[in-house]
Write a protein that holds these residues in place. Structure first.
Motif, PDB file in Angstrom:
ATOM      1  N   ILE A 221      17.500  -8.040   7.779  1.00 28.75           N
ATOM      2  CA  ILE A 221      17.600  -7.768   6.344  1.00 28.75           C
ATOM      3  C   ILE A 221      16.552  -8.583   5.593  1.00 28.75           C
ATOM      4  O   ILE A 221      16.057  -9.596   6.072  1.00 28.75           O
ATOM      5  CB  ILE A 221      19.010  -8.118   5.808  1.00 28.75           C
ATOM      6  CG1 ILE A 221      19.394  -9.564   6.187  1.00 28.75           C
ATOM      7  CG2 ILE A 221      20.049  -7.135   6.353  1.00 28.75           C
ATOM      8  CD1 ILE A 221      20.757 -10.017   5.680  1.00 28.75           C
ATOM      9  N   ALA A 222      16.238  -8.106   4.382  1.00 29.56           N
ATOM     10  CA  ALA A 222      15.290  -8.824   3.525  1.00 29.56           C
ATOM     11  C   ALA A 222      16.083  -9.497   2.418  1.00 29.56           C
ATOM     12  O   ALA A 222      16.820  -8.829   1.677  1.00 29.56           O
ATOM     13  CB  ALA A 222      14.259  -7.862   2.941  1.00 29.56           C
ATOM     14  N   VAL A 223      15.945 -10.797   2.308  1.00 28.98           N
ATOM     15  CA  VAL A 223      16.749 -11.568   1.362  1.00 28.98           C
ATOM     16  C   VAL A 223      15.835 -12.300   0.379  1.00 28.98           C
ATOM     17  O   VAL A 223      14.864 -12.954   0.776  1.00 28.98           O
ATOM     18  CB  VAL A 223      17.619 -12.608   2.100  1.00 28.98           C
ATOM     19  CG1 VAL A 223      18.423 -13.433   1.096  1.00 28.98           C
ATOM     20  CG2 VAL A 223      18.534 -11.938   3.097  1.00 28.98           C
ATOM     21  N   ASP A 224      16.191 -12.205  -0.908  1.00 32.60           N
ATOM     22  CA  ASP A 224      15.532 -12.999  -1.951  1.00 32.60           C
ATOM     23  C   ASP A 224      16.508 -14.116  -2.313  1.00 32.60           C
ATOM     24  O   ASP A 224      17.523 -13.851  -2.980  1.00 32.60           O
ATOM     25  CB  ASP A 224      15.225 -12.131  -3.164  1.00 32.60           C
ATOM     26  CG  ASP A 224      14.478 -12.906  -4.250  1.00 32.60           C
ATOM     27  OD1 ASP A 224      14.438 -14.153  -4.181  1.00 32.60           O
ATOM     28  OD2 ASP A 224      13.978 -12.254  -5.182  1.00 32.60           O
ATOM     29  N   PRO A 225      16.275 -15.342  -1.854  1.00 30.56           N
ATOM     30  CA  PRO A 225      17.223 -16.434  -2.098  1.00 30.56           C
ATOM     31  C   PRO A 225      17.538 -16.639  -3.578  1.00 30.56           C
ATOM     32  O   PRO A 225      18.631 -17.117  -3.910  1.00 30.56           O
ATOM     33  CB  PRO A 225      16.507 -17.657  -1.517  1.00 30.56           C
ATOM     34  CG  PRO A 225      15.558 -17.099  -0.514  1.00 30.56           C
ATOM     35  CD  PRO A 225      15.103 -15.793  -1.086  1.00 30.56           C
ATOM     36  N   ALA A 226      16.646 -16.289  -4.473  1.00 32.51           N
ATOM     37  CA  ALA A 226      16.860 -16.490  -5.898  1.00 32.51           C
ATOM     38  C   ALA A 226      17.790 -15.429  -6.484  1.00 32.51           C
ATOM     39  O   ALA A 226      18.362 -15.626  -7.562  1.00 32.51           O
ATOM     40  CB  ALA A 226      15.521 -16.477  -6.636  1.00 32.51           C
ATOM     41  N   LYS A 227      17.938 -14.322  -5.801  1.00 28.20           N
ATOM     42  CA  LYS A 227      18.779 -13.222  -6.321  1.00 28.20           C
ATOM     43  C   LYS A 227      20.080 -13.026  -5.534  1.00 28.20           C
ATOM     44  O   LYS A 227      20.926 -12.249  -5.952  1.00 28.20           O
ATOM     45  CB  LYS A 227      17.979 -11.903  -6.238  1.00 28.20           C
ATOM     46  CG  LYS A 227      16.653 -11.937  -6.960  1.00 28.20           C
ATOM     47  CD  LYS A 227      16.843 -12.002  -8.459  1.00 28.20           C
ATOM     48  CE  LYS A 227      15.512 -12.052  -9.200  1.00 28.20           C
ATOM     49  NZ  LYS A 227      14.726 -10.817  -9.053  1.00 28.20           N
ATOM     50  N   ALA A 228      20.233 -13.725  -4.433  1.00 29.82           N
ATOM     51  CA  ALA A 228      21.403 -13.512  -3.574  1.00 29.82           C
ATOM     52  C   ALA A 228      22.701 -13.968  -4.264  1.00 29.82           C
ATOM     53  O   ALA A 228      22.736 -15.003  -4.940  1.00 29.82           O
ATOM     54  CB  ALA A 228      21.214 -14.242  -2.255  1.00 29.82           C
ATOM     55  N   LEU A 229      23.763 -13.185  -4.056  1.00 21.48           N
ATOM     56  CA  LEU A 229      25.089 -13.478  -4.611  1.00 21.48           C
ATOM     57  C   LEU A 229      26.160 -13.022  -3.606  1.00 21.48           C
ATOM     58  O   LEU A 229      25.912 -12.133  -2.790  1.00 21.48           O
ATOM     59  CB  LEU A 229      25.304 -12.744  -5.939  1.00 21.48           C
ATOM     60  CG  LEU A 229      24.422 -13.129  -7.126  1.00 21.48           C
ATOM     61  CD1 LEU A 229      24.613 -12.123  -8.275  1.00 21.48           C
ATOM     62  CD2 LEU A 229      24.741 -14.545  -7.604  1.00 21.48           C
ATOM     63  N   THR A 230      27.306 -13.623  -3.698  1.00 19.69           N
ATOM     64  CA  THR A 230      28.407 -13.178  -2.831  1.00 19.69           C
ATOM     65  C   THR A 230      29.696 -13.015  -3.645  1.00 19.69           C
ATOM     66  O   THR A 230      29.918 -13.726  -4.638  1.00 19.69           O
ATOM     67  CB  THR A 230      28.668 -14.165  -1.682  1.00 19.69           C
ATOM     68  OG1 THR A 230      29.698 -13.645  -0.832  1.00 19.69           O
ATOM     69  CG2 THR A 230      29.125 -15.521  -2.203  1.00 19.69           C
ATOM     70  N   GLY A 231      30.518 -12.082  -3.170  1.00 20.54           N
ATOM     71  CA  GLY A 231      31.829 -11.901  -3.779  1.00 20.54           C
ATOM     72  C   GLY A 231      32.893 -12.670  -3.021  1.00 20.54           C
ATOM     73  O   GLY A 231      32.631 -13.240  -1.953  1.00 20.54           O
ATOM     74  N   TYR A 232      34.106 -12.700  -3.567  1.00 26.04           N
ATOM     75  CA  TYR A 232      35.245 -13.348  -2.911  1.00 26.04           C
ATOM     76  C   TYR A 232      35.807 -12.441  -1.810  1.00 26.04           C
ATOM     77  O   TYR A 232      35.570 -11.223  -1.790  1.00 26.04           O
ATOM     78  CB  TYR A 232      36.340 -13.626  -3.933  1.00 26.04           C
ATOM     79  CG  TYR A 232      36.111 -14.868  -4.767  1.00 26.04           C
ATOM     80  CD1 TYR A 232      36.890 -16.009  -4.593  1.00 26.04           C
ATOM     81  CD2 TYR A 232      35.102 -14.891  -5.737  1.00 26.04           C
ATOM     82  CE1 TYR A 232      36.690 -17.149  -5.361  1.00 26.04           C
ATOM     83  CE2 TYR A 232      34.890 -16.024  -6.514  1.00 26.04           C
ATOM     84  CZ  TYR A 232      35.691 -17.150  -6.316  1.00 26.04           C
ATOM     85  OH  TYR A 232      35.468 -18.281  -7.072  1.00 26.04           O
ATOM     86  N   TRP A 233      36.538 -13.048  -0.901  1.00 24.23           N
ATOM     87  CA  TRP A 233      37.250 -12.250   0.106  1.00 24.23           C
ATOM     88  C   TRP A 233      38.336 -11.427  -0.587  1.00 24.23           C
ATOM     89  O   TRP A 233      39.086 -11.948  -1.420  1.00 24.23           O
ATOM     90  CB  TRP A 233      37.910 -13.140   1.154  1.00 24.23           C
ATOM     91  CG  TRP A 233      36.974 -13.898   2.046  1.00 24.23           C
ATOM     92  CD1 TRP A 233      36.814 -15.255   2.103  1.00 24.23           C
ATOM     93  CD2 TRP A 233      36.100 -13.351   3.038  1.00 24.23           C
ATOM     94  NE1 TRP A 233      35.887 -15.596   3.066  1.00 24.23           N
ATOM     95  CE2 TRP A 233      35.425 -14.435   3.655  1.00 24.23           C
ATOM     96  CE3 TRP A 233      35.790 -12.066   3.466  1.00 24.23           C
ATOM     97  CZ2 TRP A 233      34.489 -14.283   4.669  1.00 24.23           C
ATOM     98  CZ3 TRP A 233      34.844 -11.906   4.477  1.00 24.23           C
ATOM     99  CH2 TRP A 233      34.205 -12.994   5.071  1.00 24.23           C
ATOM    100  N   THR A 234      38.408 -10.157  -0.251  1.00 20.17           N
ATOM    101  CA  THR A 234      39.422  -9.267  -0.830  1.00 20.17           C
ATOM    102  C   THR A 234      39.975  -8.345   0.270  1.00 20.17           C
ATOM    103  O   THR A 234      39.282  -8.080   1.261  1.00 20.17           O
ATOM    104  CB  THR A 234      38.838  -8.380  -1.953  1.00 20.17           C
ATOM    105  OG1 THR A 234      37.796  -7.567  -1.411  1.00 20.17           O
ATOM    106  CG2 THR A 234      38.285  -9.226  -3.088  1.00 20.17           C
TER     107      THR A 234
END
Length: 244
Positions: A221-234
């Protein structure tokens, strides 16, 4: 003037008449005597009449006694056996709130309880992936918070979490149950500062054990560390709360 002879004759006649009269009365009494049995029959009939009344009364009572058979409708009292429906009070055992409290008291999931995998979401450009944490243990556990992700060795900071994706209730995983977390990699722009990632690390809250996750796709995958975000476990991905 009556002579003694004439008086004798008259007395004889009167005596004869008296005898005949007495005989007639006697015969009348004899003929009247047969009426006595009729009176006796009548009296018997009269006295028998109450017995007949008793008979009807008895039959009537017997009939009402037959209605006492309606006490057989005590079978309907057997419907009190339907008080066994109180057994449906066992449904009180289904008080989900109790079950929820019991589940909420389940131990926290550890790295040894779950297997974490990643898959791309939507089509190219691949801007999001979905993490799946499956409970591979034989017991129920709680998965709290969000995945702590580090994509690159050059960026040791965890990927920030999106607060609006936090579920309202604890995520409780029974054996074999999964939980999900949406992760943003980039905005998908051509001029972004992205880096290729073939594998990355994930840790769970309250457990520092590092879980190595293989990136989806043959080229990673291509990742931009400045734009990366994560959601909570659901327990499931939700439109709106998980759109970022």
């Amino acid at each position: 003037m009556n002579t003694p002879r004439h008086r004798s004759a008259l007395l004889a006649v009167a005596g004869t008449a008296l005898v005949l009269s007495l005989t007639a009365c006697q015969s009348d009494g004899d003929t009247a005597s047969p009426a006595a049995p009729e009176a006796t029959v009548a009296a018997t009939a009269v006295s028998a009449q109450p017995a007949g009344d008793k008979g009807t009364g008895t039959s009537g009572t017997a009939g009402s006694a037959g209605s006492a058979h309606s006490t057989g409708s005590k079978d309907s009292a057997g419907s009190t056996g339907s008080s066994g429906s109180s057994g449906s009070a066992g449904s009180t055992g289904s008080t989900g709130s109790t079950g929820e409290r019991a589940s909420a008291s389940a131990p926290l999931c550890t790295a040894g309880d779950v297997t974490v995998s990643a898959a791309t979401q939507d089509g190219p450009p691949y801007t999001h992936i979905v993490l799946t944490a499956k409970n591979t243990s034989r017991h129920t556990c709680r998965l709290t918070g969000f995945p702590h992700i580090q994509f690159l060795e050059s960026h040791k900071q965890d990927v920030p979490a999106v607060a609006k994706s936090k579920p309202a209730t604890p995520v409780v995983l029974t054996a074999g149950a999964p939980a999900y977390a949406l992760v943003k990699l980039s905005d998908g722009g051509m001029d972004e500062d992205v880096e290729p990632v073939s594998a990355f690390s994930v840790t769970l809250e309250n457990d520092p054990t590092v879980i190595s996750v293989t990136a989806p796709g043959s080229e990673g995958i291509a990742v931009d560390p400045a734009k990366a975000l994560t959601g909570y476990w659901t327990p499931e991905l939700r439109n709106g709360a998980d759109d970022f």
